[in-house]
Design a protein around this motif. Structure first.
Motif, short mmCIF file in Angstrom:
data_model
loop_
_atom_site.label_atom_id
_atom_site.label_comp_id
_atom_site.label_asym_id
_atom_site.label_seq_id
_atom_site.Cartn_x
_atom_site.Cartn_y
_atom_site.Cartn_z
N ASP A 105 -25.88 -22.60 17.58
CA ASP A 105 -26.35 -23.75 16.81
C ASP A 105 -25.80 -23.81 15.39
N PRO A 106 -25.70 -22.69 14.65
CA PRO A 106 -25.15 -22.80 13.29
C PRO A 106 -23.74 -23.36 13.25
N VAL A 107 -22.92 -23.08 14.27
CA VAL A 107 -21.55 -23.60 14.30
C VAL A 107 -21.55 -25.09 14.59
N TYR A 108 -22.32 -25.48 15.58
CA TYR A 108 -22.32 -26.89 15.99
C TYR A 108 -23.11 -27.79 15.05
N ALA A 109 -23.96 -27.24 14.22
CA ALA A 109 -24.78 -28.05 13.31
C ALA A 109 -24.06 -28.43 12.03
N THR A 110 -22.87 -27.88 11.80
CA THR A 110 -22.07 -28.27 10.64
C THR A 110 -20.75 -28.84 11.16
N GLN A 111 -20.12 -29.70 10.36
CA GLN A 111 -18.85 -30.28 10.80
C GLN A 111 -18.12 -30.89 9.61
N ARG A 112 -16.86 -31.14 9.83
CA ARG A 112 -16.04 -31.90 8.88
C ARG A 112 -15.75 -33.25 9.52
N THR A 113 -16.16 -34.32 8.82
CA THR A 113 -15.92 -35.67 9.32
C THR A 113 -14.67 -36.25 8.65
N GLY A 114 -13.96 -37.09 9.39
CA GLY A 114 -12.75 -37.70 8.85
C GLY A 114 -11.60 -36.71 8.73
N ILE A 115 -11.67 -35.60 9.45
CA ILE A 115 -10.61 -34.61 9.39
C ILE A 115 -9.31 -35.20 9.94
N GLU A 116 -8.21 -34.84 9.30
CA GLU A 116 -6.90 -35.34 9.72
C GLU A 116 -6.14 -34.29 10.53
N GLN A 117 -6.17 -33.06 10.04
CA GLN A 117 -5.46 -31.99 10.73
C GLN A 117 -6.18 -30.65 10.52
N PHE A 118 -5.90 -29.73 11.42
CA PHE A 118 -6.20 -28.33 11.17
C PHE A 118 -4.92 -27.56 11.47
N LYS A 119 -4.43 -26.81 10.48
CA LYS A 119 -3.12 -26.18 10.59
C LYS A 119 -3.25 -24.67 10.52
N LEU A 120 -2.44 -23.99 11.31
CA LEU A 120 -2.36 -22.54 11.28
C LEU A 120 -0.89 -22.15 11.36
N ASP A 121 -0.38 -21.45 10.38
CA ASP A 121 1.03 -21.06 10.34
C ASP A 121 1.22 -19.71 11.04
N VAL A 122 0.85 -19.70 12.33
CA VAL A 122 0.94 -18.47 13.11
C VAL A 122 2.37 -18.23 13.55
N PRO A 123 2.71 -16.96 13.85
CA PRO A 123 4.05 -16.66 14.34
C PRO A 123 4.22 -17.13 15.78
#
Length: 895
Positions: free
Chosen positions: A775-793
């Motif tokens: 519940d703590p994870v699902y009860a918070t959020q970012r609205t209007g998000i455009e991207q989520f980026k990870l510069d992984v190898p």
């Protein structure tokens, strides 16, 4: 099975006949059958299930995702095997508790009805029994129990679950025809008071009654022996009586000038026993015998100086307690009740508020033995019903509570209302509401008068929520002898620095009225942590700060007699949601009685014996970012609780530092390394050491996702969140969100979700997100998000996206306990549709809150991604209607 039952009752029978005239009292908790619902509708096909009492039918349905829980009828039945010679006895059924209306039948005939979930009751059943001269005779016992809402029975509403069932012990009792009064509200017919006690002298008064139900006139001797803890006779009272057939005889006996009585106190809870017997004059045969506890003590509340026990000032610090346990409801064994009192004593507490209703008799018995002073109260909170039936039931429950608990030396206060104006009835400011306030005050005065008449030796109390002006204007601060305030400044409203100012206001405006803080606390989800805690984030760290501020203010003010933490342990509140659905998490112990840091904080401040404990031991897996590519450590705070002046801390055998404690707390900044971190806290004491140790596994991360020193493995991020969330079951720590920086990871665009149409502070959503334990994870959020980026190898990765539509448009009642107005509120539901792509490849099309994203339900999607050289992972969110959302993301490297 029948032969086993017969054998058990023959054993009881022979025990009874060997002491022919003494009473027999034994539980009949085993071998019941239970049926939930209406037996007339179930018919012959009804499937009765075997159960033992204590039992509740609500142990599980209060924990599921379906709103509400069963409030209705349940049936219990059992065969009683009655010995033949009990025909000459008086037989009773005694119930310690059944919620909330119980009707008892023997052999198909109605025996009696009891109203009220939390007080004891008994019925004489001799005239309903069948007997057989040849031996034990089967008799059918049936109990109908109903926990349906009833406007005429308190409690009407409350921030706790109204479990149904026969949830405490049931006794079968056989008494001689001559016995102490067993028909006085399920008491044993004896009432003991110590009207005057000093260090040198004491007075004892024993009131009661006995009955002669034989067909002969009797000359009887009533004797009361005061036995010390070793069983020696300390004092004795006796008197001869004559009793005609069927007569009830009352007695009122006094013993004055008792010298050298050992006093009862919280540090030395010395108990005497009063053994009361009835025998025929000139005979040694005892017809009846009951035993009650006795403690010699005197106490007083002073509006300026607080509380005094045996003439000495004593700050009362303790907790309130509900009677349920995780996944068991309120059907607890005596040992579990006693354990809770022991946990309060082990905390260093000296005061228990038995809230919000009378509880198992084992509770006050334990308080007597362990030296815990107590308040007990009847279940009337939030509001009343303005009917004669409600007033009658409230008075009867109050009378039962007082008489049934009268003989406990640990008990010093009777209480009868809790936050009764939290949810005032009728239109605000109307004449009808003013009449309602007058009716509440009228009922309060009736209960006050009743209580003072029943017991002139103890204090009375009403506990109020923080609306000082309303309670003062309606007179509820003047009716009882003591005023209690349930205060949550700094949690539901304002800042906790305002708490002290509230207490000062009481002392200024009500200078002659002793004051107790009967509730204070803040939610603490043991899985949530923050190094920059904020109000209503439910982190352990914010709650620690709350308790430090409150205890300091209470101890600084001599006029504050008591501080009672809300609550000793987490408890069931089915309608609550948020991070721990159906649980009120303000307890300083978890629902299964594991200590939180709040418990350790009070131990450090209240215990006299040397004490040291490392905080947040349950946070066994931590994570964080290395200081640099060459400094592979992450410095995080570790809290130690101790009552010693200074504490030292070692990490893997090396000294981190030594620091002075402040209010029992010291914080160290610990440079954690990757892997196992063994932490040892110690303090020097008279040339020796007291120590505590814990092991923490630390998963060291690098903000440079292509680091050679710390190669990327996994990442768990909670969007719209600034807390760490430890999911012990999965062995994962969720990190707070961060904005994207090249070479690292993070979000691009959007804003943190906050609730609208609410009167309280917002941290994420306050809804129960269905279909998940996260519940703590699902009860918070970012609205209007455009991207989520990870510069992984380069490599193969598994990406899991977590979504929950937090805006449902469903009307819901805002909980009054969160200091809302209790009105139905609804958010403005707007359709949202968006696509999700991974590295420009569309993976989720037309994700919509009218389709897959059902409101208030967890949705996750797992995607496999193959990353080429320098490509990284870019998750794109393309809004088609409304805004895109993201609640959580997990990334795991597969190869």
């Amino acid at each position: 099975m029948r032969s086993i039952i017969l054998l058990a009752f023959f054993s009881l029978y022979f025990t009874f006949t060997s002491h022919a005239q003494e009473r027999l009292s034994s539980t009949i908790n085993s071998n019941w059958l239970f049926l939930k619902g209406d037996t007339t509708q179930a018919g012959a096909a009804a499937k009765w299930q075997p159960v033992s009492v204590p039992h509740t039918w609500n142990a599980q349905d209060v924990l599921d995702d379906e709103p509400g829980y069963y409030r209705g009828t349940g049936w219990y039945k059992k065969t009683l095997y009655i010995p033949a010679d009990w025909k000459e006895k008086e037989v009773y059924l005694y119930f310690e508790g059944a919620a909330q209306v119980a009707e008892v039948f023997i052999n198909g005939k109605p025996v009696g009805k009891h109203i009220g979930s939390y007080t004891f009751f008994s019925f004489p059943i001799s005239r309903f029994l069948k007997y057989n001269a040849a031996g034990n005779t089967p008799n059918q016992l049936v109990v109908k129990v109903d926990n349906s809402h009833n406007k005429d029975i308190p409690p009407l509403t409350g921030d706790y679950t109204f479990f149904g069932g026969i949830y405490r012990d049931v006794y079968l009792q056989a008494l001689d025809k001559v016995h102490f009064d067993a028909d006085n509200h399920a008491t044993n017919g004896i009432f003991i008071a110590t009207p005057k006690v000093t260090g040198d002298n004491a007075e004892l008064r024993i009131k009661g009654a006995f009955v002669n139900k034989s067909n002969q006139k009797k000359k009887l001797l009533v004797r009361h022996q005061l036995l010390d803890a070793d069983g020696n006779v300390f004092q004795e009272l006796k008197k001869n009586f004559s009793a005609s057939p069927g007569q009830k005889v009352s007695f009122d006996q006094e013993l004055k000038h008792i010298k050298k009585a050992r006093l009862w106190s919280v540090d030395d809870p010395y108990l005497y026993r009063v053994v009361s017997t009835i025998s025929e004059a000139g005979s040694s045969t005892v017809l009846d015998e009951v035993t009650n506890p006795l403690g010699f003590r005197w106490f007083s509340f002073d509006a300026a100086k607080g509380f005094f026990l045996n003439g000495e000032p004593l700050k009362l610090i303790g907790a309130s307690r509900h009677q349920d346990f995780k996944e068991m409801g309120n059907a607890l064994s005596d040992a579990m009740h006693v354990r809770d009192v022991g946990l309060l004593k082990a905390m260093g507490g000296n005061f228990l508020r038995i809230a919000h209703y009378p509880q198992d008799p084992a509770i006050l018995q334990a308080c007597d033995r362990l030296g815990i002073l107590a308040i007990i109260e009847t279940p009337m909170g939030n509001h009343i019903t303005e009917t004669e039936a409600f007033a009658v039931n409230a008075a009867n429950i109050q009378r039962e509570m007082v008489r049934q608990n009268y003989n406990h030396p640990s008990l010093i206060v009777w209480s009868y209302m809790n936050e009764v104006l939290l949810r005032p009835q009728h239109e605000k400011g109307s004449e009808r509401q003013e009449l309602y306030f007058k009716n509440v005050a009228k009922l309060a005065q009736q209960l006050e008068d009743l209580t003072r008449k029943e017991d002139p030796h103890r204090y009375t109390l009403i506990s109020n929520n923080g609306n000082f002006d309303l309670y003062n204007r309606t007179g509820l601060t003047r009716i009882p002898m003591l005023v209690g305030w349930n205060l949550y400044l700094g949690w539901y409203t304002d800042t906790f620095e305002d708490f002290g100012a509230y207490l000062d206001r009481h002392h200024q405006e009500l200078p002659d009225k002793p004051v107790l803080v009967t509730e204070y606390g803040a939610d603490a989800d043991s899985r949530l942590h923050s190094f920059a805690p904020v109000r209503f984030d439910k982190t352990v760290e914010y709650t620690n700060a709350f308790h430090q501020a409150y205890l300091k203010a209470i101890l600084e003010r001599p006029f504050v007699a008591a501080g009672l933490i809300w609550n000793l342990a987490e408890f069931s509140s089915e309608h609550r949601v948020e991070s721990t659905p159906h649980i009120n998490s303000k307890g300083i112990l978890t629902g299964d009685r594991k200590p939180k840091d709040g418990y350790r904080f009070y131990q450090a401040n209240l215990l006299k014996d040397p004490y040291i404990q490392i905080g947040s031991k349950e946070w066994q897996l931590r994570t964080g970012f290395a200081a640099s590519e060459t400094n592979l450590t992450c410095t995080q705070a570790v809290v130690v609780f101790s009552n010693q002046p200074a504490v030292s801390l070692k990490l893997n055998g090396k000294l981190v530092g030594t620091a002075s404690t402040e209010q029992g707390v010291v914080r160290f900044h610990v440079p954690f390394i990757n892997g196992l971190n063994r932490i040892q806290a110690y303090a020097s004491l008279d040339g020796a050491e007291i120590t505590d140790q814990t092991d923490i596994q630390f998963d060291l991360l690098s903000q440079n996702l292509r680091s050679n020193a710390l190669p990327f493995k996994t990442l768990h991020v909670s969007l719209g969140d600034q807390r760490m969330f430890y999911d012990e079951a999965a062995g994962q720590v969720w990190l707070p969100e961060q904005a994207y920086q090249p070479g690292s990871w993070g979000y691009v665009g959007g804003k943190v979700y906050t609730m609208e149409n609410t009167t309280r502070h917002s941290y994420g959503s306050d809804k129960n997100i269905l279909g998940t334990a996260l519940d703590p994870v699902y009860a918070t959020q970012r609205t209007g998000i455009e991207q989520f980026k990870l510069d992984v190898p380069a490599g193969d990765y598994e990406v899991t996206l977590h979504f929950a539509e937090l805006v449902s448009g469903i009307k819901k009642e805002e909980l009054a306990y969160n200091l809302g107005d209790g009105k139905q509120t609804a958010e403005d539901f707007e359709e949202r549709v968006f696509d999700v792509s991974v590295n420009k490849k569309r993976m989720l099309s037309g994700l919509s809150n009218t389709g897959y994203l059902y409101p208030e339900r967890a949705v996750s999607s797992k995607i496999n991604v193959s990353v080429k050289h320098n490509e990284g992972i870019t998750i794109g969110f393309k809004p088609l209607k409304g805004e895109a959302i993201l609640n959580g993301i997990q990334v795991r490297k597969i190869r």
